[in-house]
Design a protein around this motif. Structure first.
Motif, PDB file in Angstrom:
ATOM      1  N   UNK A  73       0.830  -1.208   0.000  1.00 40.13           N
ATOM      2  CA  UNK A  73       0.000   0.000   0.000  1.00 40.13           C
ATOM      3  C   UNK A  73       0.862   1.254   0.000  1.00 40.13           C
ATOM      4  N   UNK A  74       2.052   1.181   0.578  1.00 41.61           N
ATOM      5  CA  UNK A  74       2.989   2.317   0.504  1.00 41.61           C
ATOM      6  C   UNK A  74       3.253   2.683  -0.947  1.00 41.61           C
ATOM      7  N   UNK A  75       3.525   1.676  -1.754  1.00 42.68           N
ATOM      8  CA  UNK A  75       3.841   1.925  -3.165  1.00 42.68           C
ATOM      9  C   UNK A  75       2.594   2.302  -3.957  1.00 42.68           C
ATOM     10  N   UNK A 161     -20.148   2.026  18.420  1.00 43.38           N
ATOM     11  CA  UNK A 161     -20.126   0.632  18.861  1.00 43.38           C
ATOM     12  C   UNK A 161     -21.156  -0.159  18.057  1.00 43.38           C
ATOM     13  N   UNK A 162     -20.963  -0.164  16.750  1.00 43.63           N
ATOM     14  CA  UNK A 162     -21.877  -0.867  15.847  1.00 43.63           C
ATOM     15  C   UNK A 162     -21.083  -1.876  15.040  1.00 43.63           C
ATOM     16  N   UNK A 163     -21.730  -2.970  14.678  1.00 40.05           N
ATOM     17  CA  UNK A 163     -21.030  -4.067  14.020  1.00 40.05           C
ATOM     18  C   UNK A 163     -20.414  -3.635  12.687  1.00 40.05           C
ATOM     19  N   UNK A 164     -21.143  -2.822  11.907  1.00 37.56           N
ATOM     20  CA  UNK A 164     -20.606  -2.416  10.607  1.00 37.56           C
ATOM     21  C   UNK A 164     -19.440  -1.435  10.765  1.00 37.56           C
ATOM     22  N   UNK A 165     -19.426  -0.697  11.893  1.00 39.32           N
ATOM     23  CA  UNK A 165     -18.321   0.221  12.160  1.00 39.32           C
ATOM     24  C   UNK A 165     -17.036  -0.566  12.415  1.00 39.32           C
ATOM     25  N   UNK A 166     -17.169  -1.704  13.102  1.00 39.16           N
ATOM     26  CA  UNK A 166     -15.994  -2.552  13.328  1.00 39.16           C
ATOM     27  C   UNK A 166     -15.420  -3.046  12.006  1.00 39.16           C
ATOM     28  N   UNK A 167     -16.294  -3.318  11.046  1.00 41.21           N
ATOM     29  CA  UNK A 167     -15.822  -3.760   9.726  1.00 41.21           C
ATOM     30  C   UNK A 167     -15.069  -2.637   9.023  1.00 41.21           C
ATOM     31  N   UNK A 168     -15.660  -1.433   9.020  1.00 36.78           N
ATOM     32  CA  UNK A 168     -15.007  -0.290   8.364  1.00 36.78           C
ATOM     33  C   UNK A 168     -13.669   0.015   9.032  1.00 36.78           C
ATOM     34  N   UNK A 169     -13.681   0.003  10.373  1.00 33.69           N
ATOM     35  CA  UNK A 169     -12.438   0.237  11.104  1.00 33.69           C
ATOM     36  C   UNK A 169     -11.399  -0.826  10.750  1.00 33.69           C
ATOM     37  N   UNK A 170     -11.823  -2.069  10.652  1.00 34.64           N
ATOM     38  CA  UNK A 170     -10.910  -3.146  10.281  1.00 34.64           C
ATOM     39  C   UNK A 170     -10.311  -2.946   8.902  1.00 34.64           C
ATOM     40  N   UNK A 171     -11.132  -2.461   7.959  1.00 38.35           N
ATOM     41  CA  UNK A 171     -10.627  -2.194   6.606  1.00 38.35           C
ATOM     42  C   UNK A 171      -9.548  -1.115   6.641  1.00 38.35           C
ATOM     43  N   UNK A 172      -9.795  -0.059   7.416  1.00 38.16           N
ATOM     44  CA  UNK A 172      -8.803   1.009   7.548  1.00 38.16           C
ATOM     45  C   UNK A 172      -7.531   0.501   8.210  1.00 38.16           C
ATOM     46  N   UNK A 173      -7.697  -0.335   9.223  1.00 37.85           N
ATOM     47  CA  UNK A 173      -6.527  -0.908   9.893  1.00 37.85           C
ATOM     48  C   UNK A 173      -5.753  -1.826   8.950  1.00 37.85           C
ATOM     49  N   UNK A 174      -6.476  -2.517   8.078  1.00 36.40           N
ATOM     50  CA  UNK A 174      -5.804  -3.348   7.074  1.00 36.40           C
ATOM     51  C   UNK A 174      -4.951  -2.517   6.143  1.00 36.40           C
ATOM     52  N   UNK A 175      -5.483  -1.363   5.724  1.00 31.77           N
ATOM     53  CA  UNK A 175      -4.699  -0.464   4.879  1.00 31.77           C
ATOM     54  C   UNK A 175      -3.468   0.050   5.634  1.00 31.77           C
ATOM     55  N   UNK A 176      -3.651   0.332   6.930  1.00 32.24           N
ATOM     56  CA  UNK A 176      -2.529   0.825   7.745  1.00 32.24           C
ATOM     57  C   UNK A 176      -1.432  -0.221   7.860  1.00 32.24           C
ATOM     58  N   UNK A 177      -1.810  -1.478   8.149  1.00 36.25           N
ATOM     59  CA  UNK A 177      -0.800  -2.518   8.361  1.00 36.25           C
ATOM     60  C   UNK A 177      -0.143  -2.925   7.048  1.00 36.25           C
ATOM     61  N   UNK A 178      -0.858  -2.766   5.930  1.00 34.57           N
ATOM     62  CA  UNK A 178      -0.252  -3.045   4.632  1.00 34.57           C
ATOM     63  C   UNK A 178       0.541  -1.853   4.104  1.00 34.57           C
ATOM     64  N   UNK A 179       0.631  -0.820   4.945  1.00 31.86           N
ATOM     65  CA  UNK A 179       1.533   0.307   4.680  1.00 31.86           C
ATOM     66  C   UNK A 179       2.749   0.232   5.584  1.00 31.86           C
ATOM     67  N   UNK A 180       2.499  -0.129   6.839  1.00 29.43           N
ATOM     68  CA  UNK A 180       3.578  -0.233   7.836  1.00 29.43           C
ATOM     69  C   UNK A 180       3.273  -1.438   8.711  1.00 29.43           C
TER      70      UNK A 180
END
Length: 495
Positions: A73-75, A161-180
């Motif tokens: 994702x960095x590249x 504190x909603x189930x779909x928010x956890x999914x969106x947050x997880x997607x963002x965290x996935x982008x973060x970890x695939x950057x660093x």
């Protein structure tokens, strides 16, 4: 006049609209970083990311044509900018200013949940400053990019504190970890915390469901980065480059624990004191989430075994909120008599930017362009004098490859220091096994006609004694300097 400035900066926080805050943050980020828009490179890592991004735009997946030690994702960040705007340093750097402001904005949004609007606002301003000043931070680093994803993901966990928010947050965290990659520890800490809270509240199944959804979002992003390699039948290359190589790099490049111990004593000591003195109420769930995240980042540094200046970009957006809350409680600092000194301090902090503003104006007067540095002047000299560029080797200022529409001679040379990281060679199937063999292949078989070095400086890190000895002796025997351009020396092969 000064009183009006002070009143403007310190009053009417309740009237600040969200869009106004973001515009202020972007303006501050832009003004601090603007003179560096015209620098050839601020950090060599940024130059490498640009080369990797360009290779992707040219149709080559990361790690196939060129290679560097970062997740994809960095590249992709750089490739996206280059694809839309072409070879534009200005575009890359203005997106960097936006990225910094975006991260700081979510520091502000999180601050609104745990403290006053005033503290949240000034914490966000400090976040911009800490991501933009001192050393290599004026460039666009992978840490800047990862926090652009991580902070909104963290905000969603704090705010909702909603189930779909956890999914969106997880997607963002996935982008973060695939950057660093090291942010995986902070994400893991957050997952365990969510389970812990659900256990305390006797809602274990809800907790498991939330964590599973959070984890699913993260895993989906990781799988999406694997997909192009799977379709090409080269999943192993992704695994070796993204997972195995960083682990090996960490093992080979650790600092002594004594070297990083003062840093941990300082940060953990601060956290202990504010807990003991009850400066921050860690019984509040919001503060607990921030603390767990902070500890996750600190743990990732410990596992990595080293702390460089730009690593701290991952720490600043969270830590600055705690510092802001504590500073706001110091009665002495609230005295109105100190306000003019605060203004003076704010004006003096971006001293590097002021110096760079002067530098770009001088460059414009002398050379007719704001763009400055050997990454521009050396390629211009090469083109103007029709110098041979076959297998050209930039041992310094390697952003010059981008300016000349060329690639480094080997994968290992994508970042000049990677030539000396022989422990990483097996992960991209380099047929050479040592850095000396790699140098011998480049110098004695590819035989670059032209080589660029940094005048008067060691080619490689001073610790690389054998590599420096080899390259210095070889250059002295087979190459002659034909020109010194600013701080770069251009060498041409004798035979």
């Amino acid at each position: 006049m000064l009183n009006k400035v002070i009143d403007f900066l310190t009053a009417h926080y309740k009237d600040l609209k969200t869009r106004t805050v973001f515009l202020i943050l972007f303006l501050v980020s832009f003004l601090i970083r603007f003179p560096f828009f015209f620098r050839d490179y601020v950090d060599r890592d940024e130059s490498t990311f640009i080369l990797m991004g360009q290779s992707w735009v040219n149709g080559n997946l990361p790690y196939t044509e060129l290679w560097d030690l970062k997740p994809p994702i960095t590249f992709l960040y750089f490739a996206s900018i280059i694809y839309v705007f072409g070879k534009s340093f200005f575009a890359i750097r203005i997106f960097g200013a936006f990225t910094v402001a975006f991260t700081a904005f979510f520091t502000y949004k999180i601050g609104l949940e745990i403290t006053t609007k005033k503290i949240a606002f000034w914490s966000a301003i400090a976040c911009v400053a800490l991501q933009s000043m001192f050393g290599s931070l004026q460039g666009v680093m992978s840490e800047h990019i990862c926090m652009m994803f991580f902070m909104p993901g963290l905000y969603l966990l704090i705010k909702y504190n909603k189930i779909y928010i956890y999914l969106i947050s997880g997607l963002l965290m996935g982008l973060a970890v695939m950057t660093k990659l090291n942010l995986a520890y902070a994400i893991l800490f957050l997952g365990f915390y969510i389970l812990y809270r659900s256990f305390l509240n006797k809602r274990c199944w809800i907790g498991f469901l939330n964590v599973a959804t959070f984890g699913l979002g993260t895993i989906l992003v990781i799988l999406m980065t694997i997909l192009p390699y799977y379709l090409k039948g080269d999943t192993d290359l992704w695994w070796r480059s993204v997972i195995e190589a960083p682990l090996q790099y960490v093992e080979a490049r650790r600092y002594s624990i004594v070297k990083i111990l003062p840093f941990y004593i300082l940060i953990l000591g601060f956290l202990f004191i504010i807990w003991k003195k009850k400066r921050i109420d860690f019984r509040e769930q919001y503060n607990q989430i921030l603390l767990v995240t902070l500890l996750g980042v600190l743990f990732s540094f410990l596992k990595g075994g080293r702390i460089n200046g730009h690593y701290l970009i991952q720490l600043h957006p969270i830590l600055i909120l705690f510092i802001g809350i504590v500073v706001s409680q110091i009665s002495f600092l609230k005295k109105s008599i100190l306000k003019p000194y605060y203004i003076l301090l704010l004006l003096l902090l971006p001293m590097e930017s002021y110096i760079e503003y002067v530098a770009i104006v001088k460059n414009k007067v002398q050379k007719g362009t704001f763009y400055n540095g050997e990454g521009f002047s050396v390629p211009n000299y090469i083109l103007e004098n029709n110098i041979e560029t076959k297998n050209i080797l930039f041992l310094g200022y390697h952003i010059g490859y981008w300016e000349l529409d060329l690639n480094p001679p080997t994968k290992a040379a994508t970042h000049p220091s990677n030539i000396c990281r022989s422990e990483l060679f097996p992960f991209y199937e380099n047929p050479r096994t040592t850095s000396i063999e790699e140098l011998q292949y480049i110098m004695e078989e590819l035989k670059p006609k032209t080589i660029i070095t940094r005048k008067g400086r060691s080619v490689f890190d001073k610790k690389m004694i054998e590599e420096n000895e080899y390259i210095n002796n070889y250059l002295a025997k087979y190459y002659r300097p034909i020109e010194v351009v600013e701080k770069a020396e251009i060498l041409q092969r004798l035979e």
